[in-house]
Design a protein around this motif. Structure first.
Motif, short mmCIF file in Angstrom:
data_model
loop_
_atom_site.label_atom_id
_atom_site.label_comp_id
_atom_site.label_asym_id
_atom_site.label_seq_id
_atom_site.Cartn_x
_atom_site.Cartn_y
_atom_site.Cartn_z
N PHE A 25 -11.66 -7.12 39.60
CA PHE A 25 -10.42 -7.50 40.26
C PHE A 25 -9.25 -6.68 39.71
O PHE A 25 -8.42 -6.14 40.46
N PHE A 26 -9.18 -6.60 38.40
CA PHE A 26 -8.05 -5.82 37.82
C PHE A 26 -8.20 -4.34 38.14
O PHE A 26 -7.20 -3.66 38.39
N VAL A 27 -9.39 -3.85 38.15
CA VAL A 27 -9.59 -2.44 38.52
C VAL A 27 -9.12 -2.22 39.94
O VAL A 27 -8.45 -1.23 40.26
N CYS A 28 -9.48 -3.12 40.80
CA CYS A 28 -9.08 -3.00 42.21
C CYS A 28 -7.54 -3.08 42.33
O CYS A 28 -6.94 -2.38 43.15
N ARG A 29 -6.95 -3.94 41.48
CA ARG A 29 -5.48 -4.09 41.53
C ARG A 29 -4.80 -2.79 41.15
O ARG A 29 -3.83 -2.35 41.77
N ILE A 30 -5.36 -2.15 40.14
CA ILE A 30 -4.78 -0.87 39.67
C ILE A 30 -4.97 0.18 40.76
O ILE A 30 -4.05 0.95 41.06
N ILE A 31 -6.17 0.17 41.37
CA ILE A 31 -6.45 1.18 42.42
C ILE A 31 -5.50 0.95 43.60
O ILE A 31 -4.93 1.91 44.16
N VAL A 32 -5.29 -0.31 43.98
CA VAL A 32 -4.43 -0.60 45.13
C VAL A 32 -2.98 -0.21 44.82
O VAL A 32 -2.27 0.38 45.65
N ASP A 33 -2.53 -0.56 43.60
CA ASP A 33 -1.13 -0.18 43.23
C ASP A 33 -0.97 1.32 43.27
O ASP A 33 0.05 1.84 43.77
N SER A 34 -1.93 2.01 42.78
CA SER A 34 -1.84 3.49 42.80
C SER A 34 -1.83 3.98 44.23
O SER A 34 -1.09 4.92 44.58
N LEU A 35 -2.57 3.34 45.07
CA LEU A 35 -2.63 3.75 46.47
C LEU A 35 -1.30 3.49 47.15
O LEU A 35 -0.81 4.31 47.92
N ILE A 36 -0.71 2.34 46.84
CA ILE A 36 0.58 2.00 47.47
C ILE A 36 1.64 3.01 47.05
O ILE A 36 2.44 3.50 47.84
N LYS A 37 1.64 3.30 45.76
CA LYS A 37 2.65 4.26 45.27
C LYS A 37 2.42 5.63 45.89
O LYS A 37 3.39 6.33 46.25
#
Length: 819
Positions: A25-37
């Motif tokens: 979940f946290f890995v996905c959160r980091i991946i999604v934040d990076s994607l949004i940025k």
């Protein structure tokens, strides 16, 4: 069960799954934040931040990415991670299961002593278990390089074929191998399967069980079978060899006197009575069967060698004693005899004995074997009775008669005679009333003959309806004639059986020894000739004389010629007219058979008709006469003579045939003649003797409209009762009565009475043999219906009959002519 075990296995790594889920979940959160940025930087670069509308669109895109893409990507990654973890857990579970199964299998293999050896295609050993190791140690090798080297060429080829996958499919997967073990072999029961791929090259797993013990037992069993077969072959050796062995065993048994136990066993086991006499100690031993055979209680102290012999008839006891003395003097190798014994009922005993002597020739032991042969003797007696006795009547048979003749000849009875007695027409009795009735008649005749047999006579039944009496020491031929007359008085007449009165008569041939013949066969042949001559002449008995030989030859020639008479067209039918005494017209024709042979000349019916009846030729001859007569009648009817009656003589032999009525009716239909114009003539004497047999056919013929005439009336045992009950239409007065009309008052009265009776019963009367006008006048005055004889017409051939009828027709008469 599988899912329950699976769920229990998951408890151990449930925490691992939860931890992995948080990390993902946290890995996905980091991946999604990076994607949004990254998206924001891209949109800023595209919009440049100067266009508010574009900035709003970029904001919407970012919101969409954050609200839709982020959850989707996160869910996908979480699901994928979950599935990978689940699969990994299941694989871990399976690995544990496989490890446990392998351990279990290994334990089972160890427990079952199963040998496993891993081989490559060339037979090199790659691996093996501890049982294989133990096997290798037992056969004297620690670790052989090649398994093939331990096998014979035949077994090596067997193994190679199983490892060849193409050939293995056609072979039995289970097979035996033998491993060399010193001077012997170890036997394995094997199967071969391809090994797993982890070995790294083509290899095979050999699984085997050591069956050496079982194989050795099979070998021992085969050897035992071979030994038993050898024993069997010895048992089926030749009879001579067995007999020699038996003699040798007997000698050995007698020599082994010290082996009392074995000897006692032989005595007890024997199914025959054993008597063992010790001549040295003067002691006798008896088996249980011996006591049973001779009728003594076991252990009876009164039993000795003389006690049982007292129950043997004196003459046979003397013969038994002489035979024993002869054997004890060593004049015979063994003793054997049969004798009668009567203690508790008469029985027959067979004894076989053998003795043992010492080197000096002194008797030391005697062994007897006794067998009760009473049943065998009774059987022999029955066989002897069958050979020498007639079973039906209990009288001696022809063999006994011949032996008695020889015995009396040895007793110097130089004057003997043979009487051969034959029952007349007995075959007809059998056919009429059945063989059971015939047998009862034969028994009755035998009993009647027994009553006249004297001490100097011997009665026998020769078979069929023939009896014979052998007589010796008789006074003269007159006494033989008297005996024949006595037989006639006893046998001839009527016998009542099953409510039937059956007439019997005999014919007797008499021949004498030594005047007529010198042997029994000669006597019998001569008596037979005399008997047949008595039948031909209708006399009761006749003595043989040498002229009868010519008569026999003549009879044989007659029979031979008669057999070919039909095929040779030697028969011809003549017709004698019958005249109506009132209308003086020809109203009927009697068909009369004539025979002319190129060798015998013209043969009268009185000679050949009896022979034809005896040989059965009367059936085809009778059909020929009937067919010829009806064919001629058809011809006459076609020429206008349609009221003539055709009269045909019928033998009782014909009348006894079941299909006779059918034959007559078929011929009437074939020639299109109404049945009322056919008249069948049957002699009175035969009719009275065979009324029961002929009744059925006569009734059927009468129902069909055929007329029945009683021929030769007055010559048989006439009975008014028969006349009232027989379905006849006509009575024919015999010529013997007509001949004496005007000469003997009694004959005239009898003829007149016959005509009166016939008229009262509604029967047509016909007078035969009218030869004189005086006879004709008498018959016409007495109102006889029809006459025939030489006075009015002889028997004529067809052409003369046609001419006679045409002459009468031309003179204006209807359907016939006047006298």
């Amino acid at each position: 069960m599988f899912f329950s075990r699976f769920s229990r296995s998951l408890k151990g790594f449930a925490a691992l799954i939860i931890a992995a889920g948080v990390i993902v979940f946290f890995v996905c959160r980091i991946i999604v934040d990076s994607l949004i940025k990254a998206v924001e930087r891209y949109l800023d670069g595209v919009c440049g931040g100067q266009n508010p509308e574009a900035a709003g669109i970029a904001g919407d895109i970012l919101n969409d990415v954050e609200s839709r893409l982020v959850p989707a990507v996160t869910g996908t990654i979480l699901l994928t991670t979950f599935l990978l973890i689940l699969v990994g857990g299941y694989l871990f579970y399976l690995k544990n299961r496989i490890r446990k199964s392998q351990n279990t299998l290994k334990s089972a293999v160890d427990a079952a002593n199963i040998i496993t050896i891993t081989l490559d295609r060339s037979g090199t050993i790659l691996d093996f278990n501890k049982h294989a190791q133990r096997l290798f140690q037992d056969i004297g090798t620690e670790r052989p390089d090649s398994f093939i080297s331990l096998l014979s060429l035949k077994d090596a080829e067997k193994l190679n074929k199983r490892m060849d996958r193409r050939a293995a499919t056609e072979l039995n997967p289970h097979f035996e191998l033998r491993l060399k073990a010193g001077e012997g072999y170890r036997h394995l029961y094997c199967s071969v399967e391809p090994a797993g791929p982890e070995i790294g090259r083509e290899s095979y797993e050999l699984i085997a069980v050591d069956i050496t013990d079982r194989a050795q037992k099979e070998i021992q069993l085969k050897e035992s079978h071979a030994e038993l077969r050898s024993v069997y072959e010895k048992l089926v050796a030749s009879e001579d060899a067995l007999k020699a062995q038996l003699d040798e065993l007997t000698r050995q048994k007698l020599k082994l006197q010290e082996s009392e136990a074995r000897y006692e066993l032989v005595i007890d086991a024997a199914q025959i009575g054993i008597l063992d006499w010790d001549a040295v100690e003067k002691k006798a031993r008896y088996s249980d069967k011996w006591y049973e055979i001779f009728g003594f209680d076991k252990g009876d102290p009164t039993v000795d060698l003389n006690t049982w012999r007292s129950y043997v008839p004196p003459e046979e006891a003397e013969e038994l004693h002489r035979m024993m003395e002869k054997h004890f003097e060593q004049k015979t190798s063994y003793m054997e005899c049969e004798f009668r014994y009567n203690k508790k009922g008469l029985k027959w005993i067979r004894a076989v004995g053998k003795s043992l002597w010492d080197q000096d020739g002194n008797l030391i032991r005697v062994a007897w074997a006794y067998t009760d042969i009473t049943a065998k003797k009774e059987t022999e007696e029955k066989i002897n009775k069958l050979a020498y006795t007639d079973l039906l009547t209990g009288l001696p048979n022809k063999i006994s008669l011949a032996e008695r003749f020889t015995r009396e000849l040895e007793n110097r009875h130089m004057s003997m005679a043979l009487l051969l007695i034959d029952l007349d027409d007995f075959k007809l009795v059998n056919e009429t009333y059945g063989h059971l009735t015939g047998d009862r008649i034969l028994i009755e005749v035998a009993e009647r003959l027994r009553q006249i047999i004297g001490e100097n006579m011997f009665l026998a039944r020769l078979g069929g309806d023939e009896f014979a009496i052998l007589i010796w020491d008789f006074d003269s031929e007159h006494s033989l004639a008297h005996l024949a007359q006595e037989i006639e008085e006893k046998v001839d007449g009527f016998i009542g059986i099953n409510d039937a009165n059956i007439s019997l008569s005999t014919s007797i041939g008499i021949t004498r020894f030594p005047q007529d013949a010198q042997s029994f066969d000669g006597l019998f042949k001569n008596a037979e000739m005399a008997m047949y001559k008595a039948k031909d002449k209708k006399c009761k008995y006749m003595f043989y004389h040498r002229e009868l030989n010519d008569a026999v030859v003549e009879r044989l020639n007659l029979i031979n010629c008669l057999k070919g008479a039909l095929e040779g067209d030697e028969f011809i039918v003549h017709y004698q007219p019958q005249f109506d005494t009132r209308s003086k017209r020809i109203v009927a024709l009697e068909a009369l058979l004539r025979w002319e042979n190129r060798y015998l000349g013209r043969v009268p019916p009185s000679r050949f008709i009896p022979v034809a009846e005896e040989t059965g030729l009367i059936i085809p001859i009778g059909e020929f006469v009937l067919r010829s007569a009806l064919a001629f009648l058809k011809k006459l009817r076609e020429r206008g003579h349609d009221q003539l009656i055709m009269s045909v003589n019928i033998s009782i032999i014909q009348l006894m045939q079941k299909d006779f009525t059918g034959l007559v009716l078929d011929l009437l239909q074939e020639y299109r003649i109404p049945s009322c114009f056919l008249e069948l003539e049957i002699t009175e004497s035969i009719m009275l003797e065979s009324v029961a047999a002929a009744q059925e056919n006569i009734l059927l013929l009468r129902e069909a409209g055929v007329k029945i005439a009683l021929d030769d009336f007055g010559t048989g045992y006439s009975s008014l009762n028969y006349l009232m009950h027989l379905p006849i239409n006509t009575i024919k007065i015999d010529k013997s009565f007509i001949d004496h009309i005007g000469q003997a008052r009694e004959s005239g009265l009898l003829v007149s009475a016959i005509m009166t009776i016939g008229r009262k019963l509604g029967l047509t009367t016909v007078a035969e043999g009218v030869e004189f006008q005086e006879q004709m006048d008498y018959l016409m005055r007495r109102k006889c219906d029809r006459v025939q004889g030489f006075l009015v017409s002889r028997p004529l051939p067809e052409s003369d009959v046609e001419m006679l009828l045409e002459q009468k027709k031309a003179s204006g008469e209807k359907s016939g002519g006047k006298l």
